[in-house]
Motif scaffolding. Structure first.
Motif, PDB file in Angstrom:
ATOM      1  N   MET A 223      -8.455   4.729  -1.878  1.00 11.62           N
ATOM      2  CA  MET A 223      -7.883   4.719  -1.094  1.00 11.62           C
ATOM      3  C   MET A 223      -6.532   3.700  -0.535  1.00 11.62           C
ATOM      4  O   MET A 223      -5.283   3.805  -0.612  1.00 11.62           O
ATOM      5  N   THR A 224      -6.721   2.498  -1.634  1.00  9.17           N
ATOM      6  CA  THR A 224      -5.522   1.896  -1.841  1.00  9.17           C
ATOM      7  C   THR A 224      -4.937   2.068  -1.866  1.00  9.17           C
ATOM      8  O   THR A 224      -3.194   1.879  -2.369  1.00  9.17           O
ATOM      9  N   ILE A 225      -4.434   2.618  -3.694  1.00  5.90           N
ATOM     10  CA  ILE A 225      -4.268   3.321  -4.635  1.00  5.90           C
ATOM     11  C   ILE A 225      -3.420   4.475  -3.649  1.00  5.90           C
ATOM     12  O   ILE A 225      -1.644   4.828  -3.922  1.00  5.90           O
ATOM     13  N   HIS A 226      -3.500   4.727  -2.776  1.00  3.99           N
ATOM     14  CA  HIS A 226      -3.406   6.430  -2.455  1.00  3.99           C
ATOM     15  C   HIS A 226      -2.254   5.707  -0.779  1.00  3.99           C
ATOM     16  O   HIS A 226      -1.345   5.876  -1.303  1.00  3.99           O
ATOM     17  N   LYS A 227      -1.979   4.411  -0.548  1.00  2.00           N
ATOM     18  CA  LYS A 227      -1.826   3.783   0.224  1.00  2.00           C
ATOM     19  C   LYS A 227      -0.811   3.082   0.158  1.00  2.00           C
ATOM     20  O   LYS A 227       1.072   3.478   0.328  1.00  2.00           O
ATOM     21  N   LEU A 228      -1.180   3.288  -1.338  1.00  2.00           N
ATOM     22  CA  LEU A 228       0.302   2.340  -2.463  1.00  2.00           C
ATOM     23  C   LEU A 228       1.519   3.100  -2.860  1.00  2.00           C
ATOM     24  O   LEU A 228       2.589   3.306  -2.207  1.00  2.00           O
ATOM     25  N   GLN A 229       0.659   4.363  -2.752  1.00  2.00           N
ATOM     26  CA  GLN A 229       1.408   5.864  -3.763  1.00  2.00           C
ATOM     27  C   GLN A 229       2.195   5.877  -2.243  1.00  2.00           C
ATOM     28  O   GLN A 229       3.525   6.367  -2.363  1.00  2.00           O
ATOM     29  N   GLU A 230       1.568   6.269  -1.484  1.00  2.00           N
ATOM     30  CA  GLU A 230       2.598   6.583   0.076  1.00  2.00           C
ATOM     31  C   GLU A 230       3.797   5.699   0.762  1.00  2.00           C
ATOM     32  O   GLU A 230       5.116   5.543   0.608  1.00  2.00           O
ATOM     33  N   LEU A 231       3.447   4.398   0.662  1.00  2.00           N
ATOM     34  CA  LEU A 231       4.439   3.318   0.770  1.00  2.00           C
ATOM     35  C   LEU A 231       5.708   3.071  -0.796  1.00  2.00           C
ATOM     36  O   LEU A 231       6.301   2.880   0.028  1.00  2.00           O
ATOM     37  N   TYR A 232       5.326   3.621  -1.703  1.00  2.00           N
ATOM     38  CA  TYR A 232       6.680   3.601  -2.316  1.00  2.00           C
ATOM     39  C   TYR A 232       6.852   4.959  -2.528  1.00  2.00           C
ATOM     40  O   TYR A 232       8.561   4.903  -2.641  1.00  2.00           O
ATOM     41  N   TYR A 233       6.219   6.157  -1.645  1.00  2.00           N
ATOM     42  CA  TYR A 233       7.507   7.214  -1.461  1.00  2.00           C
ATOM     43  C   TYR A 233       8.194   7.455  -0.414  1.00  2.00           C
ATOM     44  O   TYR A 233       9.241   7.343  -0.293  1.00  2.00           O
ATOM     45  N   GLU A 234       8.065   6.155   0.708  1.00  2.00           N
ATOM     46  CA  GLU A 234       8.993   5.949   1.410  1.00  2.00           C
ATOM     47  C   GLU A 234       9.732   4.897   0.998  1.00  2.00           C
ATOM     48  O   GLU A 234      10.790   4.947   1.730  1.00  2.00           O
ATOM     49  N   ILE A 235       9.701   3.797   0.346  1.00  2.00           N
ATOM     50  CA  ILE A 235      10.631   2.984   0.144  1.00  2.00           C
ATOM     51  C   ILE A 235      11.617   3.783  -0.872  1.00  2.00           C
ATOM     52  O   ILE A 235      12.844   3.220  -0.600  1.00  2.00           O
TER      53      ILE A 235
END
Length: 401
Positions: free
Chosen positions: A360-372
């Motif tokens: 779950m943490t990796i998935h949220k980090l990936q979403e954050l990277y896409y937003e950035i």
């Protein structure tokens, strides 16, 4: 002459008896039994949990019926039931003794609890033999009947907590004996002193301090702080000035120091016995796990050797077929030997939940990277585009020409 001959004959007979015993003991140790399978079966039976449950239920029910036997009314109404339960209990005890002696006839007598079981069986038969040979009017027949209460001690063998307390008490024998000796010396000193101060026949308390045995009993009552106010009131009524100081000093020394010291020694050795008992249980569990591992590995090695022998006889089989045949021999009903922390069910559950949180943490980090990345792209699009300086110089040259 005859006396000397008798002594020589006795010496020869005793020496011959010793030699026969010394010759018999090693031969008995070297003796191999031919009923190993049945002996192993009997050992499994007497060490099983089901057998222990049967013995605990038998001892408990017999203790309950013995308590009912103390009532004459119930004894008259349930006479047949009590007789049947007695026969049942005696048969179970004799069967247990016979099975244990059959499984291990030499080492059986080395265990103190086994000797206690034999003594209890002798006590069980004591009232019957007394009535049979000495008659029902024997004076001390009631003592043999009262000793039947000792049969409940058979439950000690099947209670680990009681055995642990007994081992702790066995370890505290010398220390407790020293504390009791000091308490006895203290009571002896105060007993003589109390007899001299308060034991006169004229105006003293002769009933409580008249002689040393009576003074000891009075001091024991003071040490346990049981009715010490009544004893002190009797001394006050007779006008003894030093009686209160005498009583207070003895109670402080005997009750608050020596008895608390006795309790502290018992607690200390009980804690040591508990730690030792836990270590023994851990070691026993590890030994059991090692035995199970050895049995499983030995069976698998036998299966592998058998399959290898089959492959040598059949040339058409390949190694992959050998592996598949070996997989078929594996038993999924075998107990899994899980003695490590990493193989415990609690650890596996925590490990899987940790992996879920990590995903779950990796998935949220990936979403954050896409937003950035998306925000940076929008920022770059909004910036004014500047032409390179080389292109501007070329354009100026063309204008001049």
């Amino acid at each position: 002459m005859s006396q000397h001959r008798h002594q020589s004959l006795s010496k020869v007979s005793s020496s011959s008896l010793v030699t026969t015993l010394t010759e018999f003991c090693p031969t008995f140790k070297k003796f191999k039994r031919k009923d190993d399978e049945f002996q192993a079966f009997g050992k499994r039976v007497i060490t099983s949990h089901f057998f222990k449950i049967i013995m605990i239920c038998a001892v408990g029910s017999n203790a309950f019926l013995t308590a009912l036997w103390t009532s004459y009314d119930i004894r008259y109404r349930l006479f047949r039931l009590l007789e049947f339960s007695e026969i049942f209990f005696v048969s179970i005890c004799i069967s247990e003794l016979a099975m244990k002696v059959y499984v291990d006839p030499t080492d059986y007598w080395k265990d103190g609890y086994n000797v206690m079981d034999v003594v209890i069986i002798i006590i069980i038969f004591l009232p019957y033999t007394t009535r049979r040979f000495l008659g029902k009017q024997f004076t001390y027949l009631y003592v043999a009947d009262g000793m039947q209460s000792l049969r409940i001690l058979k439950i000690i063998r099947y209670s680990q907590g009681i055995r642990m307390m007994i081992s702790a008490m066995r370890q505290t024998v010398y220390t407790v004996a020293s504390v009791l000796l000091l308490l006895f010396l203290l009571m002896y000193i105060f007993g003589i002193l109390g007899f001299c101060l308060f034991g006169s026949q004229d105006r003293g308390d002769y009933d409580n301090w008249g002689n040393l045995p009576v003074a000891f009993f009075t001091l024991f009552s003071l040490a346990t702080v049981d009715g010490w106010t009544d004893l002190q009131k009797q001394l006050d009524n007779r006008g003894f000035a030093l009686s209160r100081a005498f009583t207070i000093i003895f109670i402080l020394l005997a009750s608050f120091i020596f008895l608390n010291m006795f309790v502290g020694v018992m607690i200390r050795y009980t804690e040591d016995s508990i730690k030792k008992f836990e270590q023994e249980r851990t070691l026993e569990r590890k030994m059991t796990l090692m035995e199970e591992k050895q049995v499983i590995l030995q069976r698998q090695q036998e299966d592998i050797s058998r399959l290898m022998h089959m492959q040598k006889n059949a040339d058409c089989k390949s190694f992959s077929e050998l592996v598949e045949n070996f997989k078929k021999t594996l038993r999924h009903t075998d107990p899994m030997v899980l003695d490590d922390f990493a193989t415990s069910l609690a650890f596996i559950d925590i490990y899987f939940s940790t992996l879920d949180y990590q995903d779950m943490t990796i998935h949220k980090l990936q979403e954050l990277y896409y937003e950035i990345a998306h925000v940076l792209g929008l920022v770059l699009e909004d910036l004014p585009q500047k032409k390179p300086q080389s292109l501007e110089k070329v354009a100026k040259m063309k204008d001049k020409t």
